[in-house]
Design an enzyme around this catalytic site. Structure first.
Site, PDB file in Angstrom:
ATOM      1  N   GLU A   1      -9.107   1.402  16.720  1.00  0.00           N
ATOM      2  CA  GLU A   1      -8.217   2.148  16.133  1.00  0.00           C
ATOM      3  C   GLU A   1      -7.565   3.151  17.055  1.00  0.00           C
ATOM      4  O   GLU A   1      -6.503   3.799  16.763  1.00  0.00           O
ATOM      5  CB  GLU A   1      -8.892   2.977  14.790  1.00  0.00           C
ATOM      6  CG  GLU A   1      -7.943   3.345  13.868  1.00  0.00           C
ATOM      7  CD  GLU A   1      -8.357   3.652  12.322  1.00  0.00           C
ATOM      8  OE1 GLU A   1      -9.244   3.316  12.056  1.00  0.00           O
ATOM      9  OE2 GLU A   1      -7.838   4.705  11.806  1.00  0.00           O
TER      10      GLU A   1
ATOM     11  N   SER B   1      -7.624  -4.536  10.827  1.00  0.00           N
ATOM     12  CA  SER B   1      -7.866  -3.626  11.740  1.00  0.00           C
ATOM     13  C   SER B   1      -9.256  -4.372  12.532  1.00  0.00           C
ATOM     14  O   SER B   1      -9.552  -4.245  13.671  1.00  0.00           O
ATOM     15  CB  SER B   1      -8.422  -2.308  11.387  1.00  0.00           C
ATOM     16  OG  SER B   1      -8.935  -2.210  10.304  1.00  0.00           O
ATOM     17  N   LEU B   2     -10.268  -4.825  11.567  1.00  0.00           N
ATOM     18  CA  LEU B   2     -11.482  -5.344  12.286  1.00  0.00           C
ATOM     19  C   LEU B   2     -11.150  -6.462  13.254  1.00  0.00           C
ATOM     20  O   LEU B   2     -11.575  -6.547  14.210  1.00  0.00           O
ATOM     21  CB  LEU B   2     -12.413  -5.792  11.311  1.00  0.00           C
ATOM     22  CG  LEU B   2     -12.789  -4.595  10.295  1.00  0.00           C
ATOM     23  CD1 LEU B   2     -13.900  -4.792   9.367  1.00  0.00           C
ATOM     24  CD2 LEU B   2     -13.565  -3.319  11.325  1.00  0.00           C
TER      25      LEU B   2
ATOM     26  N   ARG C   1       0.706  -1.299   0.031  1.00  0.00           N
ATOM     27  CA  ARG C   1       0.076   0.037   0.063  1.00  0.00           C
ATOM     28  C   ARG C   1       0.731   1.291  -0.031  1.00  0.00           C
ATOM     29  O   ARG C   1       0.560   2.373  -0.943  1.00  0.00           O
ATOM     30  CB  ARG C   1      -1.056   0.182   1.329  1.00  0.00           C
ATOM     31  CG  ARG C   1      -2.370  -0.253   1.187  1.00  0.00           C
ATOM     32  CD  ARG C   1      -3.139  -0.195   2.165  1.00  0.00           C
ATOM     33  NE  ARG C   1      -4.489  -1.104   2.012  1.00  0.00           N
ATOM     34  CZ  ARG C   1      -5.369  -1.190   2.705  1.00  0.00           C
ATOM     35  NH1 ARG C   1      -5.247  -0.832   3.757  1.00  0.00           N
ATOM     36  NH2 ARG C   1      -6.412  -1.864   2.138  1.00  0.00           N
TER      37      ARG C   1
HETATM   38  C1  LIG Z   1     -13.865   3.292   3.895  1.00  0.00           C
HETATM   39  C2  LIG Z   1     -12.927   2.351   4.922  1.00  0.00           C
HETATM   40  C3  LIG Z   1     -12.941   0.970   4.690  1.00  0.00           C
HETATM   41  C4  LIG Z   1     -12.413  -0.034   5.612  1.00  0.00           C
HETATM   42  N1  LIG Z   1     -12.295  -1.321   5.280  1.00  0.00           N
HETATM   43  C5  LIG Z   1     -11.615  -2.255   6.213  1.00  0.00           C
HETATM   44  C6  LIG Z   1     -11.758  -3.682   5.955  1.00  0.00           C
HETATM   45  O1  LIG Z   1     -12.350  -4.055   4.908  1.00  0.00           O
HETATM   46  N2  LIG Z   1     -11.023  -4.371   7.003  1.00  0.00           N
HETATM   47  C7  LIG Z   1     -10.685  -3.966   8.067  1.00  0.00           C
HETATM   48  O2  LIG Z   1     -10.076  -4.612   8.865  1.00  0.00           O
HETATM   49  N3  LIG Z   1     -10.570  -2.364   8.145  1.00  0.00           N
HETATM   50  C8  LIG Z   1     -11.241  -1.674   7.443  1.00  0.00           C
HETATM   51  N4  LIG Z   1     -11.131  -0.283   7.618  1.00  0.00           N
HETATM   52  C9  LIG Z   1     -10.551   0.246   8.923  1.00  0.00           C
HETATM   53  C10 LIG Z   1     -11.861   0.043  10.015  1.00  0.00           C
HETATM   54  O3  LIG Z   1     -12.997   0.148   9.565  1.00  0.00           O
HETATM   55  C11 LIG Z   1     -11.330   0.796  11.375  1.00  0.00           C
HETATM   56  O4  LIG Z   1     -10.094   0.702  11.694  1.00  0.00           O
HETATM   57  C12 LIG Z   1     -12.435   0.221  12.377  1.00  0.00           C
HETATM   58  O5  LIG Z   1     -13.565   0.495  11.983  1.00  0.00           O
HETATM   59  C13 LIG Z   1     -12.362   0.967  13.849  1.00  0.00           C
HETATM   60  O6  LIG Z   1     -13.244   0.358  14.590  1.00  0.00           O
HETATM   61  P1  LIG Z   1     -13.200   1.143  15.983  1.00  0.00           P
HETATM   62  O7  LIG Z   1     -14.527   0.516  16.538  1.00  0.00           O
HETATM   63  O8  LIG Z   1     -11.846   1.462  16.514  1.00  0.00           O
HETATM   64  O9  LIG Z   1     -13.658   2.697  15.582  1.00  0.00           O
HETATM   65  P2  LIG Z   1     -14.906   3.476  14.548  1.00  0.00           P
HETATM   66  O10 LIG Z   1     -15.389   2.166  13.898  1.00  0.00           O
HETATM   67  O11 LIG Z   1     -14.331   4.548  13.674  1.00  0.00           O
HETATM   68  O12 LIG Z   1     -15.951   3.594  15.884  1.00  0.00           O
HETATM   69  C14 LIG Z   1     -15.708   4.891  16.601  1.00  0.00           C
HETATM   70  C15 LIG Z   1     -17.027   5.322  17.100  1.00  0.00           C
HETATM   71  O13 LIG Z   1     -16.990   6.324  18.209  1.00  0.00           O
HETATM   72  C16 LIG Z   1     -17.630   7.369  17.797  1.00  0.00           C
HETATM   73  N5  LIG Z   1     -17.007   8.483  18.251  1.00  0.00           N
HETATM   74  C17 LIG Z   1     -15.972   9.164  17.927  1.00  0.00           C
HETATM   75  N6  LIG Z   1     -15.645  10.430  18.760  1.00  0.00           N
HETATM   76  C18 LIG Z   1     -16.646  10.286  19.610  1.00  0.00           C
HETATM   77  C19 LIG Z   1     -17.002  11.210  20.705  1.00  0.00           C
HETATM   78  N7  LIG Z   1     -16.029  12.175  21.100  1.00  0.00           N
HETATM   79  N8  LIG Z   1     -17.998  10.878  21.593  1.00  0.00           N
HETATM   80  C20 LIG Z   1     -18.564   9.746  21.346  1.00  0.00           C
HETATM   81  N9  LIG Z   1     -18.552   8.974  20.219  1.00  0.00           N
HETATM   82  C21 LIG Z   1     -17.583   9.094  19.508  1.00  0.00           C
HETATM   83  C22 LIG Z   1     -17.771   7.595  16.111  1.00  0.00           C
HETATM   84  O14 LIG Z   1     -19.103   8.116  15.760  1.00  0.00           O
HETATM   85  C23 LIG Z   1     -17.742   5.727  15.911  1.00  0.00           C
HETATM   86  O15 LIG Z   1     -19.310   5.487  15.949  1.00  0.00           O
HETATM   87  C24 LIG Z   1     -11.916   0.686   6.905  1.00  0.00           C
HETATM   88  C25 LIG Z   1     -11.941   1.858   7.055  1.00  0.00           C
HETATM   89  C26 LIG Z   1     -12.900   2.597   6.169  1.00  0.00           C
HETATM   90  C27 LIG Z   1     -12.735   4.334   6.365  1.00  0.00           C
END
Ligand SMILES: Cc1cc2nc3c(=O)[nH]c(=O)nc-3n(C[C@H](O)[C@H](O)[C@H](O)COP(=O)(O)OP(=O)(O)OC[C@H]3O[C@@H](n4cnc5c(N)ncnc54)[C@H](O)[C@@H]3O)c2cc1C
Length: 343
Positions: free
Chosen positions: A191, A207-208, A108
């Site tokens: 993340e 990451s998932l 990448r």
């Molecule tokens: C377009 C795209 C495609 C992707 N495809 C893949 C894939 O195919 N496979 C893979 O492994 N990873 C993929 N990723 C990466 C993966 O989606 C992320 O790393 C993962 O979603 C992170 O999960 P998380 O729960 O840590 O954060 P998130 O899914 O970002 O969830 C964080 C949550 O916290 C909330 N939040 C943020 N700040 C606050 C606050 N101050 N107060 C209250 N709530 C808040 C947000 O609204 C959100 O609901 C992709 C990412 C993107 C952007």
């Protein structure tokens, strides 16, 4: 702290165990695939509280975000290149073959940087799927097809405009194998956290997996280490409420400035001069940034990334320094940092 959506007030909540899971930092960059909520809130809160951060210099850019003026930018999945689509500039040159033996299927960071370098030379880049996928495109990649058609591009007969975009932060709040941060009663997962499993360059889809594994571990640890005792449990209290400052036009402009300087100087290709320039701009923006809101959090994360990038005198994974283009095996270790000016 939380915000009461009904009243707009900021609430101070107290809890015995707090888990940060607010996602990444993509909104720090002019071009990103990340949703508008990815404003580094959890990382900035932890940093301000004095928590240890790790690997902040490692920001992964996805090579092929759809460059149609949308923010966030939709993804053109790597599987399109996997099916044989090639990258060409607007002169029709296929440039990846001269850069890496795997051409479009190089890692990448290599592909993203090659596209960025084309852009720096004033070229635009397209993904040519016409012969490799052609008429099969709508069935093979229905989501990408829909995004393209909505933007007036038919990938069966036209090149798909693409550009690199900030996609994932390998670093974050340093945690151990149970998601424990360096601060008592504070966990982080997903993340927001830096477990170290992604090294300097996450492999697609990990990451998932990490979020699932560590989310579950954190839940187990919170339950086991600090047993849940309903009888003795005091629910979060509304200790005091503080009015929320509005995000005005000045803050929006400052976020815009920050996103531009981060993409230009703390993005795919970095050097000491550019990183120092970015830190100077961040300091100026910090001076006018008020006490609350996304700008303040983004500035904290931007500073941490720029400082960590300045300190790593080599190129490794997603971190590329044009003034230190080689990988230095003596530096093959994680980086740890704290917010120096905890405000
Ligand atoms: C377009 C795209 C495609 C992707 N495809 C893949 C894939 O195919 N496979 C893979 O492994 N990873 C993929 N990723 C990466 C993966 O989606 C992320 O790393 C993962 O979603 C992170 O999960 P998380 O729960 O840590 O954060 P998130 O899914 O970002 O969830 C964080 C949550 O916290 C909330 N939040 C943020 N700040 C606050 C606050 N101050 N107060 C209250 N709530 C808040 C947000 O609204 C959100 O609901 C992709 C990412 C993107 C952007």
């Amino acid at each position: 702290m939380a915000r009461d959506n009904a009243t707009g007030e900021r609430l101070e909540l107290r809890a015995r165990a707090t888990v940060l899971a607010t996602g990444g930092v993509g909104r720090l960059y002019r071009f990103t695939t990340n949703p508008v909520e990815a404003t580094a809130d959890g990382i900035a809160m932890a940093a301000r509280a004095g928590a240890l951060l790790a690997d902040m210099e490692f920001v992964q850019f996805h090579p092929t975000a759809l460059a149609i003026g949308r923010d966030p930018m939709p993804l053109v999945t790597e599987a399109v290149r996997g099916e044989g689509a090639t990258l060409v500039n607007d002169l029709g040159e296929r440039f990846m073959t001269a850069i890496h033996p795997d051409a479009e299927l190089a890692p990448r960071d290599v592909v993203a940087r090659a596209i960025f370098e084309q852009q720096q030379r004033g070229r635009t880049v397209g993904l040519d799927a016409r012969s490799a996928i052609g008429a099969r495109f709508p069935q093979a990649f229905p989501t990408v097809f829909r995004f393209c058609i909505d933007a007036g591009i038919d990938p069966r007969v036209q090149n798909i405009p693409v550009a690199p975009a900030a996609h994932y932060l390998m670093g974050g709040v340093a945690v151990d194998e149970w998601g424990r941060t360096s601060l008592e009663n504070l966990w982080a997962c997903g993340e927001t956290s830096a477990t170290g499993v992604h090294g300097a360059n996450r492999l697609a889809s990990n990451s998932l997996l990490e979020a699932l594994v560590y989310g579950s571990r954190v839940a187990t640890d919170v339950a086991n280490v600090r047993p849940w005792k309903p009888s003795g449990y005091t629910p979060p209290v509304r200790a005091r409420s503080i009015p929320v400052p509005r995000t005005g036009a000045a803050q929006a402009q400052a976020i815009n400035d920050l996103r531009n300087v981060m993409y230009a100087n703390v993005g795919l290709v970095r050097n000491a001069g550019g990183l120092r320039e970015a830190l100077a701009r961040i300091a100026e923006l910090e001076a006018g940034a008020g006490e609350d809101g996304p700008l303040r959090n983004l500035l904290v994360a931007g500073r941490l990334i720029a400082e960590a990038a300045l300190e790593r005198h080599e190129s490794r994974g997603s971190h590329y320094r044009s003034d230190y283009p080689k990988t230095d095996e003596a530096l093959a270790k994680r980086s740890f940092s704290r917010l120096r000016s905890v405000a």
